[in-house]
Motif scaffolding. Sequence first.
Motif, mmCIF file in Angstrom:
data_model
loop_
_atom_site.group_PDB
_atom_site.id
_atom_site.type_symbol
_atom_site.label_atom_id
_atom_site.label_comp_id
_atom_site.label_asym_id
_atom_site.label_seq_id
_atom_site.Cartn_x
_atom_site.Cartn_y
_atom_site.Cartn_z
ATOM 1 N N VAL A 135 12.209 4.045 6.159
ATOM 2 C CA VAL A 135 11.140 3.618 7.057
ATOM 3 C C VAL A 135 11.205 2.101 7.166
ATOM 4 O O VAL A 135 11.330 1.397 6.156
ATOM 5 N N PHE A 136 11.130 1.604 8.397
ATOM 6 C CA PHE A 136 11.121 0.169 8.663
ATOM 7 C C PHE A 136 9.822 -0.212 9.352
ATOM 8 O O PHE A 136 9.205 0.607 10.038
ATOM 9 N N LEU A 137 9.446 -1.478 9.216
ATOM 10 C CA LEU A 137 8.302 -2.009 9.946
ATOM 11 C C LEU A 137 8.438 -3.520 10.044
ATOM 12 O O LEU A 137 9.217 -4.137 9.308
ATOM 13 N N GLU A 138 7.692 -4.083 10.978
ATOM 14 C CA GLU A 138 7.518 -5.524 11.053
ATOM 15 C C GLU A 138 6.037 -5.792 10.860
ATOM 16 O O GLU A 138 5.201 -5.032 11.341
ATOM 17 N N VAL A 139 5.730 -6.874 10.180
ATOM 18 C CA VAL A 139 4.348 -7.271 9.940
ATOM 19 C C VAL A 139 4.253 -8.779 10.130
ATOM 20 O O VAL A 139 5.188 -9.517 9.805
ATOM 21 N N ARG A 140 3.134 -9.209 10.701
ATOM 22 C CA ARG A 140 2.934 -10.644 10.877
ATOM 23 C C ARG A 140 3.070 -11.352 9.528
ATOM 24 O O ARG A 140 2.524 -10.899 8.524
ATOM 25 N N GLU A 141 3.779 -12.464 9.544
ATOM 26 C CA GLU A 141 3.977 -13.238 8.328
ATOM 27 C C GLU A 141 2.634 -13.639 7.701
ATOM 28 O O GLU A 141 2.492 -13.662 6.481
ATOM 29 N N SER A 142 1.631 -13.887 8.531
ATOM 30 C CA SER A 142 0.319 -14.321 8.039
ATOM 31 C C SER A 142 -0.563 -13.169 7.544
ATOM 32 O O SER A 142 -1.612 -13.417 6.941
ATOM 33 N N ASN A 143 -0.157 -11.920 7.770
ATOM 34 C CA ASN A 143 -0.988 -10.776 7.406
ATOM 35 C C ASN A 143 -0.746 -10.398 5.944
ATOM 36 O O ASN A 143 -0.120 -9.380 5.630
ATOM 37 N N LEU A 144 -1.269 -11.226 5.067
ATOM 38 C CA LEU A 144 -1.025 -11.032 3.634
ATOM 39 C C LEU A 144 -1.608 -9.726 3.089
ATOM 40 O O LEU A 144 -0.961 -9.073 2.262
ATOM 41 N N PRO A 145 -2.801 -9.282 3.531
ATOM 42 C CA PRO A 145 -3.300 -7.992 3.022
ATOM 43 C C PRO A 145 -2.371 -6.826 3.381
ATOM 44 O O PRO A 145 -2.106 -5.964 2.544
ATOM 45 N N GLU A 157 4.000 -3.582 0.139
ATOM 46 C CA GLU A 157 4.753 -3.767 -1.111
ATOM 47 C C GLU A 157 4.251 -2.807 -2.183
ATOM 48 O O GLU A 157 5.042 -2.236 -2.929
ATOM 49 N N GLN A 158 2.954 -2.608 -2.241
ATOM 50 C CA GLN A 158 2.353 -1.708 -3.238
ATOM 51 C C GLN A 158 2.870 -0.282 -3.082
ATOM 52 O O GLN A 158 3.022 0.442 -4.069
ATOM 53 N N ILE A 159 3.157 0.146 -1.843
ATOM 54 C CA ILE A 159 3.604 1.523 -1.630
ATOM 55 C C ILE A 159 5.119 1.639 -1.460
ATOM 56 O O ILE A 159 5.605 2.655 -0.989
ATOM 57 N N GLY A 160 5.838 0.579 -1.851
ATOM 58 C CA GLY A 160 7.284 0.705 -1.953
ATOM 59 C C GLY A 160 8.127 0.021 -0.896
ATOM 60 O O GLY A 160 9.350 0.154 -0.907
ATOM 61 N N PHE A 161 7.527 -0.720 0.008
ATOM 62 C CA PHE A 161 8.305 -1.467 0.995
ATOM 63 C C PHE A 161 8.810 -2.758 0.376
ATOM 64 O O PHE A 161 8.135 -3.366 -0.451
ATOM 65 N N GLU A 169 4.477 -16.159 16.348
ATOM 66 C CA GLU A 169 4.431 -16.027 14.890
ATOM 67 C C GLU A 169 5.610 -15.192 14.415
ATOM 68 O O GLU A 169 6.004 -14.235 15.077
ATOM 69 N N HIS A 170 6.138 -15.566 13.261
ATOM 70 C CA HIS A 170 7.244 -14.822 12.665
ATOM 71 C C HIS A 170 6.767 -13.460 12.153
ATOM 72 O O HIS A 170 5.606 -13.286 11.789
ATOM 73 N N ALA A 171 7.697 -12.520 12.106
ATOM 74 C CA ALA A 171 7.449 -11.199 11.526
ATOM 75 C C ALA A 171 8.324 -11.031 10.298
ATOM 76 O O ALA A 171 9.479 -11.461 10.285
ATOM 77 N N VAL A 172 7.779 -10.395 9.290
ATOM 78 C CA VAL A 172 8.551 -10.008 8.115
ATOM 79 C C VAL A 172 9.003 -8.565 8.340
ATOM 80 O O VAL A 172 8.183 -7.684 8.613
#
Length: 157
Positions: free
Chosen positions: A107-117, A123-127, A144-147
């Motif tokens: 499974v892949f995803l992108e998340v806003r770099e600033s979206n720390l929650p 990360e908690q569920i294995g990403f 904005e960058h995406a992780v």
Amino acid sequence: MNIKLLAMELKDLDLVLAIEQASHAFPWTRGHFQDALSAGYWSYVLWELDEAHHPQKMLGYLVLMTVLDELHLLNITIDPNYRRRGLAQKSLQMIDDVARQENISTVFLEVRESNLPARALYEQIGFEALAVRKDYYPAEDGREHAVVMKKNLALGN
């Protein structure tokens, strides 16, 4: 809370859009959701069920795209009034179960770099973070960058 993921339908879009617009500075449009449904993307609505197990309240939704043996999370949103109750985590666990049944290994995803929650939840569920996509998301002051994150699913035999 008794919850269930059900396939998103066109009749759900008014409620989906209300949650989307309340949740994001740059929300998806009705056309984005209609295109996802037309393309056959995995699109689910998270419902709270009443005592008779009938959908009572829309709590959120997910849209995912399959590519071979990969799943790409395009949108996950929980109603702002129901956040911090573990609903995103439970929804993603249910999606992992479906993905394993379909022999999807990643499974892949992108998340806003600033979206720390969100990053902490993933990360908690294995990403794991893989890379950064520069200037991926629109932002108030430009882009904005995406992780980019990845999770490997253990497949049974």
